[in-house]
Design a protein around this motif. Sequence first.
Motif, PDB file in Angstrom:
ATOM      1  N   ALA A 111     -99.167 -52.038  48.935  1.00 45.65           N
ATOM      2  CA  ALA A 111     -97.929 -51.361  48.525  1.00 45.65           C
ATOM      3  C   ALA A 111     -97.603 -50.206  49.464  1.00 45.65           C
ATOM      4  CB  ALA A 111     -98.047 -50.864  47.086  1.00 45.65           C
ATOM      5  N   PHE A 112     -98.616 -49.448  49.857  1.00 46.02           N
ATOM      6  CA  PHE A 112     -98.456 -48.321  50.776  1.00 46.02           C
ATOM      7  C   PHE A 112     -97.951 -48.831  52.124  1.00 46.02           C
ATOM      8  CE2 PHE A 112    -101.068 -44.360  52.363  1.00 46.02           C
ATOM      9  CZ  PHE A 112     -99.903 -43.695  52.675  1.00 46.02           C
ATOM     10  N   LEU A 113     -98.562 -49.900  52.616  1.00 42.62           N
ATOM     11  CA  LEU A 113     -98.147 -50.483  53.897  1.00 42.62           C
ATOM     12  C   LEU A 113     -96.717 -51.007  53.816  1.00 42.62           C
ATOM     13  CD1 LEU A 113     -98.864 -51.295  56.790  1.00 42.62           C
ATOM     14  CD2 LEU A 113     -99.812 -53.416  55.876  1.00 42.62           C
ATOM     15  N   ALA A 114     -96.396 -51.696  52.752  1.00 40.35           N
ATOM     16  CA  ALA A 114     -95.041 -52.238  52.593  1.00 40.35           C
ATOM     17  C   ALA A 114     -93.999 -51.123  52.556  1.00 40.35           C
ATOM     18  CB  ALA A 114     -94.957 -53.081  51.324  1.00 40.35           C
ATOM     19  N   ALA A 115     -94.333 -50.013  51.926  1.00 39.10           N
ATOM     20  CA  ALA A 115     -93.396 -48.893  51.832  1.00 39.10           C
ATOM     21  C   ALA A 115     -93.164 -48.238  53.193  1.00 39.10           C
ATOM     22  CB  ALA A 115     -93.922 -47.854  50.842  1.00 39.10           C
ATOM     23  N   GLY A 116     -94.197 -48.190  54.018  1.00 42.01           N
ATOM     24  CA  GLY A 116     -94.079 -47.495  55.298  1.00 42.01           C
ATOM     25  C   GLY A 116     -93.691 -48.347  56.476  1.00 42.01           C
ATOM     26  N   ASP A 117     -93.909 -49.638  56.385  1.00 39.80           N
ATOM     27  CA  ASP A 117     -93.673 -50.546  57.511  1.00 39.80           C
ATOM     28  C   ASP A 117     -92.223 -51.024  57.519  1.00 39.80           C
ATOM     29  OD1 ASP A 117     -93.899 -52.368  59.593  1.00 39.80           O
ATOM     30  OD2 ASP A 117     -94.882 -53.890  58.345  1.00 39.80           O
ATOM     31  N   SER A 118     -91.332 -50.193  58.026  1.00 42.43           N
ATOM     32  CA  SER A 118     -89.901 -50.512  57.973  1.00 42.43           C
ATOM     33  C   SER A 118     -89.481 -51.601  58.956  1.00 42.43           C
ATOM     34  CB  SER A 118     -89.064 -49.254  58.194  1.00 42.43           C
ATOM     35  OG  SER A 118     -89.341 -48.684  59.455  1.00 42.43           O
ATOM     36  N   ASP A 119     -90.263 -51.822  60.016  1.00 44.21           N
ATOM     37  CA  ASP A 119     -89.870 -52.847  60.984  1.00 44.21           C
ATOM     38  C   ASP A 119     -90.602 -54.175  60.786  1.00 44.21           C
ATOM     39  OD1 ASP A 119     -92.383 -52.315  62.035  1.00 44.21           O
ATOM     40  OD2 ASP A 119     -91.645 -51.482  63.925  1.00 44.21           O
ATOM     41  N   GLY A 120     -91.484 -54.243  59.781  1.00 41.31           N
ATOM     42  CA  GLY A 120     -92.140 -55.497  59.424  1.00 41.31           C
ATOM     43  C   GLY A 120     -93.217 -55.985  60.367  1.00 41.31           C
TER      44      GLY A 120
END
Length: 135
Positions: A111-120
């Motif tokens: 969840a933390f990674l998904a929230a911060g990884d805006s460029d995928g």
Amino acid sequence: MSLVPSMGKLWFATETLKNCYHRSFDMALAGILTEAEIAAGLQSCQAADSFDYKTFFVKVGLNSKSKDQLAQVFGILDQDRSGFIEEDELKLFLQNFSASARALTDAETKAFLAAGDSDGDGRIGVDEFQALVKS
């Protein structure tokens, strides 16, 4: 004479390296965060699956820091110096603030990674980290 270190020596060397890393992290954060702020942030997420990055950033005061200060924190969190915070580094995120803190659960990490990884791309760069902290 054996060239293979005993498990006791290996454990001691590993623990010594961890302690040196955490001491240098503490010294690096000394001008950015207070011990009280760090304690408040860690207190807010002691139980498994209770980590909320927004709450943590507010409690430790990161959301009020400058872009330069956030870049310094990012540099500390980027343990392998790749220029990115990857999933394995996020899992140990709280332990960067205190060696005795728990690791994030797999669900919290994702969840933390998904929230911060805006460029995928599966990792968080410094700009993404700064934006996440300020969100």
